[in-house]
Design a protein around this motif. Structure first.
Motif, PDB file in Angstrom:
ATOM      1  N   GLU A   1      -1.014  -3.823   6.655  1.00 23.37           N
ATOM      2  CA  GLU A   1      -0.591  -4.580   5.396  1.00 23.37           C
ATOM      3  C   GLU A   1       0.319  -5.980   5.447  1.00 23.37           C
ATOM      4  O   GLU A   1       0.496  -6.336   4.510  1.00 23.37           O
ATOM      5  CB  GLU A   1       0.297  -3.385   4.730  1.00 23.37           C
TER       6      GLU A   1
ATOM      7  N   SER B   1      -4.317  -0.890  -0.901  1.00 18.66           N
ATOM      8  CA  SER B   1      -2.960  -1.450  -0.571  1.00 18.66           C
ATOM      9  C   SER B   1      -2.696  -2.861  -1.579  1.00 18.66           C
ATOM     10  O   SER B   1      -3.764  -3.463  -1.980  1.00 18.66           O
ATOM     11  CB  SER B   1      -2.810  -2.114   0.769  1.00 18.66           C
ATOM     12  N   ALA B   2      -1.487  -3.327  -1.768  1.00 17.29           N
ATOM     13  CA  ALA B   2      -1.110  -4.164  -2.415  1.00 17.29           C
ATOM     14  C   ALA B   2      -1.921  -5.539  -2.040  1.00 17.29           C
ATOM     15  O   ALA B   2      -2.569  -6.207  -3.065  1.00 17.29           O
ATOM     16  CB  ALA B   2       0.463  -4.572  -2.499  1.00 17.29           C
TER      17      ALA B   2
ATOM     18  N   GLN C   1      -4.532  -8.762  -4.277  1.00 18.99           N
ATOM     19  CA  GLN C   1      -4.430 -10.001  -4.372  1.00 18.99           C
ATOM     20  C   GLN C   1      -5.391 -10.794  -3.911  1.00 18.99           C
ATOM     21  O   GLN C   1      -5.696 -11.946  -4.128  1.00 18.99           O
ATOM     22  CB  GLN C   1      -3.088 -10.497  -3.845  1.00 18.99           C
TER      23      GLN C   1
ATOM     24  N   THR D   1       3.105  -0.681  -4.934  1.00 20.61           N
ATOM     25  CA  THR D   1       2.226  -1.825  -5.072  1.00 20.61           C
ATOM     26  C   THR D   1       1.884  -2.428  -6.298  1.00 20.61           C
ATOM     27  O   THR D   1       1.993  -3.583  -6.431  1.00 20.61           O
ATOM     28  CB  THR D   1       0.556  -1.059  -4.490  1.00 20.61           C
TER      29      THR D   1
ATOM     30  N   LYS E   1       4.799  -4.578  -7.473  1.00 23.15           N
ATOM     31  CA  LYS E   1       4.832  -5.868  -6.818  1.00 23.15           C
ATOM     32  C   LYS E   1       4.328  -7.182  -7.344  1.00 23.15           C
ATOM     33  O   LYS E   1       5.304  -8.144  -7.583  1.00 23.15           O
ATOM     34  CB  LYS E   1       4.443  -5.826  -5.267  1.00 23.15           C
ATOM     35  N   HIS E   2       3.290  -7.133  -7.733  1.00 21.56           N
ATOM     36  CA  HIS E   2       2.772  -8.229  -8.423  1.00 21.56           C
ATOM     37  C   HIS E   2       2.072  -7.895  -9.799  1.00 21.56           C
ATOM     38  O   HIS E   2       0.922  -7.867  -9.930  1.00 21.56           O
ATOM     39  CB  HIS E   2       1.610  -8.885  -7.539  1.00 21.56           C
TER      40      HIS E   2
ATOM     41  N   THR F   1      -1.940  -7.678 -10.558  1.00 26.37           N
ATOM     42  CA  THR F   1      -2.476  -6.206 -10.222  1.00 26.37           C
ATOM     43  C   THR F   1      -2.933  -5.763 -11.598  1.00 26.37           C
ATOM     44  O   THR F   1      -4.025  -5.218 -11.585  1.00 26.37           O
ATOM     45  CB  THR F   1      -1.333  -5.429 -10.018  1.00 26.37           C
TER      46      THR F   1
END
Ligand code: C2E
Ligand code: MG
Ligand code: MG
Length: 742
Positions: free
Chosen positions: A539, A576-577, A581, A611, A614-615, A619
């Motif tokens: 990650e 995952s995050a 993206q 996750t 975070k954004h 997301t």
């Protein structure tokens, strides 16, 4: 020999080339002969002239001087026709003869072929006892060489004086009254004390130029020339006699600093050299230069080199020096704490309130940090932008370091009161994150401390924890991580990575509702590596994109294979995050579904709560698109992040997986039980289904069912297993279920 005038007559002055010929003795006494002989061998030109100024006799030197062997009978005017002022000389000769007043030691100048020559002349009256004065002895000594020497000496002396006088440096001389004999061996140290004592006794200030007063801040009316060195007030600034002797009678570029009459620092650079004649010290010459300006300029440059101009705090270079010199003196058990403080979202302050306000806040941070650290041994530096660094010694235990770091954060969080063109008297609240690295436990040089504290600071930001200590596990660039990363790359491309599947059942009717795909890595030499270890490494870089591509492709291929054999089952894949993206992530999922000829409904994606946080905006868009494709979305590990309910409402998710850490202890821990039940309640209110992870016992499963939880996953139901085992397990599980239902 030099020619005189156009006629070619010469004044010969070459005394060295002469050869004395013995005159012949005919007609005359031997006395007369020797008088003549002596007369002719004289180095002085001698002429005897009568009262009318006619040459009656001349010696050889005179004949050679005037380049005329027949001088007798000629008048002085004729003989001296090329003389500087022949008439004047002639008249003078007549006057001497007439008055008897000799004229002696005159220096007369003649220009011969454009070259100057000098003669010292005597015109001596000759007395005749019968007739009074009746002649003159005219002698000429060629003193050109002497004169030229004197002139050049005078000239160089004048030049030298002018040079000294006009010098911008103080030039000075110390005279030694009684020359001091120096050790014959040339070794000064055994005689040091005696020499120092002699110099102190014999040294007297000699000459110096005008600048001397100015440089040494002396009143120009009080001269020090002629005073014994020991009595001069500036003695120490002028000559350290001990040092002079130790250094074998010289001092080189010694810098002296003192306060001038205005109490400003003055820096002088001094060199001195002993003058030795015949193995005795006879004097000391010295030059003192004012280097105050240069020194100040260098100091200013040094300051600029080592300080941040906006805050005046030490910069990175200076901090490095401090850290390195502290490390050198630290004892074995002592630690050096290195912190990096980064202001959170400081760009927003600059963008909304302007850079002036941003600068003022940055300037205020230093003093605030200093206040917190005032009783500690520390250095605060600005690394640039909104980043500060602190070096701290004398604090050893983690709890104290954490406490100090948090005090630093809270001092930054106090309101800043700022004025800007856009706003007046605004209160600004700034948050920050601190990363801590420790010498020697974690790093042993400045650049590693800096990098580790930076890594820790980013962890603090990511976790929103304020303070974080360096942790190798979270460092993408630690050597262990780097090797793991390169091995993982190979594993994804090769066949070391496999998928295990863990079933999920419905608590309502015990049916299998799907499986979760979990990656497994068996390294050829390192053995089994847990996903909890390698997933975070992946990650940290784009490696997670390759890994997710592989997991998705492999999962869909497996579903297709099961389907083809009549096992219709949905697979949940962990995302995952970074995947969210990734440019074109949704297209990639779509393309994989098409490639394997599968409907979107057979794929579920699990996204951890952290996750999503975070954004959020990006997301949200991706999740909407995936949901529109018909893919079910779940929030994984719920309870470990900080989601707000309001936010969850906006997400197009179908399920919420409560983190196994709450489930596992639920039976013993009442608090966990409360959390689980309220989470189930809240999820239902939002129209979400709940999945419990980590169901390890029958009792747990039973209780969760009673609480209204829809689905369960855990070792009690099945451990993650390879694809080929799942078919059999599925078959057995279904058979058992049917039996127990009937
Ligand atoms: P997760 O997504 O929450 O996966 C469930 C984890 O809980 C799995 O650990 C599973 O073995 C474990 N587990 C299931 N039931 C029980 C139980 O009853 N008791 C206990 N103690 N543990 C149980 P695993 O396989 O070690 O995976 C750990 C985490 O690694 C996963 O947590 C997931 O976040 C991540 N992970 C695994 N494979 C992948 C992957 O392919 N992609 C991504 N992005 N992450 C993955
Ligand atoms: Mg999961
Ligand atoms: Mg989980």
């Amino acid at each position: 020999m030099s020619s005189l005038g156009q006629t070619g007559r010469r004044y010969s002055v070459d005394k060295r080339s002469e050869v004395v010929n013995t005159p012949d003795l005919q007609g005359g006494s031997s006395d007369e002969f020797y008088s003549r002989f002596l007369f002719d061998t004289l180095r002085t030109a001698v002429l005897y002239l009568d009262q009318w100024g006619r040459v009656r006799s001349a010696n050889d030197m005179a004949k050679r001087l005037f380049n005329d062997p027949h001088l007798s009978g000629k008048t002085a005017l004729e003989v001296l026709s090329y003389w500087d002022k022949p008439i004047h000389v002639h008249q003078e000769i007549l006057s001497v003869a007439r008055t008897g007043n000799s004229v002696t030691e005159l220096v007369e100048k003649v220009e011969i072929d454009g070259q100057e020559r000098w003669f010292q002349t005597d015109k001596i009256a000759v007395e005749n006892p019968q007739h009074g004065f009746n002649g003159v002895v005219f002698t000429l000594d060629d003193i050109t060489e002497l004169k030229q020497h004197q002139l050049s000496l005078a000239k160089s002396e004048a030049n030298y004086r002018a040079f000294i006088q006009n010098s911008r440096d103080a030039i000075w001389r110390i005279d030694i009254i009684q020359p001091i004999p120096l050790p014959v061996s040339g070794e000064f140290s055994p005689h040091k004390d005696a020499l120092v004592a002699s110099i102190n006794k014999q040294a007297m200030m000699g000459d110096y130029n005008d600048v001397f007063h100015e440089l040494y801040c002396l009143d120009s009316s009080t001269g020090v020339g002629g005073l014994p060195l020991r009595d001069i007030s500036i003695k120490e600034k002028l000559l350290s006699v001990e040092e002079f002797v130790e250094n074998e009678l010289q001092i080189n570029n010694k810098v002296i600093t003192f306060l001038d009459n205005e109490c400003q620092p003055r820096h002088l650079k001094l060199s001195a050299q002993g003058v030795v004649e015949e193995e005795c010290l006879v004097g000391i010459w010295g030059v003192t230069q004012d280097i105050t300006e240069r020194r100040e300029y260098i100091e200013q440059l040094e300051y600029q080199n080592t300080h941040d101009l906006l805050t005046g705090l030490p910069n990175r270079t200076s901090l490095q020096q401090s850290v390195e010199s502290s490390i050198e003196v630290l004892s074995e058990n002592e630690k050096l704490i290195f912190m990096i403080i980064d202001l959170d979202s400081f760009k927003d302050v600059n963008d909304t309130l302007g850079h002036d306000v941003g600068d003022k806040i940055i300037q205020e941070i230093g003093p605030r940090l200093q206040k917190v650290l005032q009783d500690t041994s520390s250095v605060i530096a600005r690394l640039g932008g909104d980043e500060f660094a602190i070096m701290l010694t004398g604090v050893e235990d983690i709890a104290s370091i954490d406490r100090i770091a948090r005090l630093l954060l809270s001092c930054i969080r106090q309101y800043f009161y700022v004025n800007s063109s856009e706003t007046s008297n605004t209160e600004v609240e700034i948050r920050a994150s601190v990363g801590v690295a420790i010498y020697p436990d974690q790093a042993d040089d400045f650049s590693t401390l800096l990098r580790y504290a930076d890594v820790a600071m980013y962890c603090a930001k990511e976790d929103m924890s304020g303070v974080a200590f360096y942790d190798t596990e979270r460092d993408a660039h630690s050597p262990k991580r780097l090797s793991l990363m390169s091995e993982l790359g190979k594993a994804i491309r090769g066949s070391d990575l496999t998928l295990y599947f863990q079933p999920k059942i419905s608590l309502h009717d015990q049916r299998i509702v799907g499986v979760e795909a979990l990656s497994r890595w068996v390294h050829p030499t390192m053995g089994f590596i847990s996903p909890a270890e390698f997933v975070p490494v992946a990650e940290m870089t784009d490696l997670i994109n390759d890994m997710t591509d592989w997991v998705l492709n492999e999962s869909l291929r497996q579903i297709k294979e099961w389907r083809d054999r009549g096992l219709e089952i949905a697979v949940a894949v962990n995302i995952s995050a970074r995947n969210l993206q990734q440019e074109g992530f949704c297209d990639m999922v779509r393309e994989l579904l098409t490639r394997h000829d599968l409907p979107a409904s057979c794929l579920e994606l699990e996204i951890t709560e952290s996750t999503i946080m975070k954004h959020m905006e990006k997301t949200l868009l991706v999740l909407k698109e995936l949901n529109e494709m018909g893919i079910d979305l779940s929030i994984d590990d719920f309870g470990t992040g900080y989601s707000s309910l309001a936010y969850l409402k906006r997400l197009p998710v179908k399920r919420l997986k409560i983190d196994y850490s709450f489930i596992i202890n639920m039976m013993e821990n009442e608090q966990d039980q409360v959390i689980v039940s309220s989470t189930i309640h809240m999820a239902h209110n939002l129209g979400l289904w709940v999945v419990a992870e980590g169901v390890e016992t029958e009792a747990l499963q039973h209780q969760l069912a009673g609480m209204g939880c829809e689905q369960a996953q855990g070792f009690h139901i099945a451990r993650p297993m390879p694809a080929n085992e799942l078919e059999e397990w599925h078959h057995n599980f279904e058979r058992l279920r049917m039996v127990s239902n009937s």
